[in-house]
Design a protein around this motif. Structure first.
Motif, mmCIF file in Angstrom:
data_model
loop_
_atom_site.group_PDB
_atom_site.id
_atom_site.type_symbol
_atom_site.label_atom_id
_atom_site.label_comp_id
_atom_site.label_asym_id
_atom_site.label_seq_id
_atom_site.Cartn_x
_atom_site.Cartn_y
_atom_site.Cartn_z
ATOM 1 N N PRO A 19 -19.946 -41.088 -3.538
ATOM 2 C CA PRO A 19 -20.370 -39.668 -3.560
ATOM 3 C C PRO A 19 -19.289 -38.735 -3.027
ATOM 4 O O PRO A 19 -19.161 -37.604 -3.519
ATOM 5 C CB PRO A 19 -21.618 -39.673 -2.674
ATOM 6 N N GLU A 20 -18.526 -39.172 -2.049
ATOM 7 C CA GLU A 20 -17.476 -38.318 -1.481
ATOM 8 C C GLU A 20 -16.294 -38.114 -2.418
ATOM 9 O O GLU A 20 -15.388 -37.331 -2.114
ATOM 10 C CB GLU A 20 -16.984 -38.868 -0.136
ATOM 11 N N ASP A 21 -16.278 -38.800 -3.549
ATOM 12 C CA ASP A 21 -15.250 -38.546 -4.564
ATOM 13 C C ASP A 21 -15.623 -37.356 -5.451
ATOM 14 O O ASP A 21 -14.797 -36.931 -6.279
ATOM 15 C CB ASP A 21 -15.055 -39.779 -5.443
ATOM 16 N N THR A 22 -16.817 -36.840 -5.295
ATOM 17 C CA THR A 22 -17.240 -35.677 -6.079
ATOM 18 C C THR A 22 -16.346 -34.482 -5.777
ATOM 19 O O THR A 22 -16.173 -34.102 -4.620
ATOM 20 C CB THR A 22 -18.707 -35.334 -5.766
ATOM 21 N N ALA A 23 -15.758 -33.909 -6.819
ATOM 22 C CA ALA A 23 -14.828 -32.793 -6.658
ATOM 23 C C ALA A 23 -14.360 -32.346 -8.036
ATOM 24 O O ALA A 23 -14.638 -33.007 -9.042
ATOM 25 C CB ALA A 23 -13.617 -33.214 -5.820
ATOM 26 N N VAL A 24 -13.658 -31.236 -8.042
ATOM 27 C CA VAL A 24 -12.889 -30.864 -9.227
ATOM 28 C C VAL A 24 -11.511 -31.512 -9.080
ATOM 29 O O VAL A 24 -10.855 -31.354 -8.049
ATOM 30 C CB VAL A 24 -12.757 -29.341 -9.355
ATOM 31 N N TYR A 25 -11.107 -32.209 -10.103
ATOM 32 C CA TYR A 25 -9.834 -32.927 -10.085
ATOM 33 C C TYR A 25 -8.801 -32.162 -10.900
ATOM 34 O O TYR A 25 -9.072 -31.762 -12.037
ATOM 35 C CB TYR A 25 -10.012 -34.334 -10.636
ATOM 36 N N TYR A 26 -7.633 -31.991 -10.304
ATOM 37 C CA TYR A 26 -6.543 -31.253 -10.935
ATOM 38 C C TYR A 26 -5.324 -32.158 -11.088
ATOM 39 O O TYR A 26 -5.005 -32.928 -10.185
ATOM 40 C CB TYR A 26 -6.126 -30.063 -10.071
ATOM 41 N N CYS A 27 -4.644 -32.022 -12.205
ATOM 42 C CA CYS A 27 -3.337 -32.651 -12.309
ATOM 43 C C CYS A 27 -2.270 -31.584 -12.118
ATOM 44 O O CYS A 27 -2.499 -30.393 -12.344
ATOM 45 C CB CYS A 27 -3.144 -33.375 -13.638
ATOM 46 N N ALA A 28 -1.118 -32.043 -11.681
ATOM 47 C CA ALA A 28 -0.011 -31.148 -11.380
ATOM 48 C C ALA A 28 1.292 -31.795 -11.813
ATOM 49 O O ALA A 28 1.411 -33.026 -11.795
ATOM 50 C CB ALA A 28 0.023 -30.836 -9.889
ATOM 51 N N ALA A 29 2.250 -30.962 -12.173
ATOM 52 C CA ALA A 29 3.530 -31.459 -12.659
ATOM 53 C C ALA A 29 4.681 -30.796 -11.914
ATOM 54 O O ALA A 29 4.657 -29.592 -11.657
ATOM 55 C CB ALA A 29 3.661 -31.196 -14.159
ATOM 56 N N ASP A 30 5.653 -31.609 -11.597
ATOM 57 C CA ASP A 30 6.895 -31.126 -10.995
ATOM 58 C C ASP A 30 7.974 -31.202 -12.067
ATOM 59 O O ASP A 30 8.122 -32.230 -12.720
ATOM 60 C CB ASP A 30 7.239 -32.005 -9.794
ATOM 61 N N ARG A 31 8.749 -30.136 -12.230
ATOM 62 C CA ARG A 31 9.727 -30.108 -13.310
ATOM 63 C C ARG A 31 10.862 -31.089 -13.098
ATOM 64 O O ARG A 31 11.366 -31.685 -14.056
ATOM 65 C CB ARG A 31 10.321 -28.709 -13.452
ATOM 66 N N THR A 32 11.268 -31.285 -11.855
ATOM 67 C CA THR A 32 12.540 -31.960 -11.619
ATOM 68 C C THR A 32 12.479 -33.202 -10.745
ATOM 69 O O THR A 32 13.341 -34.054 -10.829
ATOM 70 C CB THR A 32 13.530 -30.986 -10.983
ATOM 71 N N SER A 33 11.463 -33.309 -9.887
ATOM 72 C CA SER A 33 11.440 -34.422 -8.949
ATOM 73 C C SER A 33 11.254 -35.746 -9.670
ATOM 74 O O SER A 33 10.538 -35.829 -10.666
ATOM 75 C CB SER A 33 10.321 -34.225 -7.932
ATOM 76 N N SER A 34 11.888 -36.765 -9.131
ATOM 77 C CA SER A 34 11.750 -38.099 -9.705
ATOM 78 C C SER A 34 10.859 -39.011 -8.873
ATOM 79 O O SER A 34 10.487 -40.090 -9.335
ATOM 80 C CB SER A 34 13.132 -38.758 -9.843
#
Length: 125
Positions: free
Chosen positions: A88-103
């Motif tokens: 239940p504690e995993d309930t949330a809005v999930y977002y993905c994010a991108a970094d342009r340059t980091s490896s």
């Protein structure tokens, strides 16, 4: 500009599984580090996990380690978040994010350049 679109969220029972996808579009380059974060109303955005540009390295929050797995398919410009043994504690809005340059993967939200709109995950008990 790069657009990120999450999909795969929904309602699942405790102990169930979901797989989220995040597809990038808008420019024909492979983004660097990709991350997943989540947020519930009234709380700060929380780091879930991240994956390196080449997919060889991942890091996870302690709260999801051993249950969640991040992978990516650069040919499809898509990153995945496989979520097992959901609580239940995993309930949330999930977002993905991108970094342009980091490896390398990292957990600081402010470092990411692009964000998706989010997808709701609800775990019912």
């Amino acid at each position: 500009q790069v657009q990120l679109a999450e999909s795969g969220g929904g309602l699942v029972q405790v102990g169930g599984s979901l797989r989220l996808s995040c597809t990038t579009s808008g420019r024909t380059f492979i983004t660097g580090t990709m991350g997943w974060f989540r947020q519930v109303p009234g709380k700060e955005r929380e780091f879930v996990g991240a994956i390196s540009r080449n997919g060889a390295y991942t890091v996870y929050a302690d709260s999801v380690k051993g249950r969640f797995t991040i992978s990516r398919d650069n040919a499809k410009n898509t990153v995945y978040l496989q979520m097992n043994s959901l609580k239940p504690e995993d309930t949330a809005v999930y977002y993905c994010a991108a970094d342009r340059t980091s490896s390398v993967p990292y957990n600081i939200a402010s470092g990411y350049d692009y964000w998706g709109q989010g997808t709701q995950v609800t775990v019912s008990s």
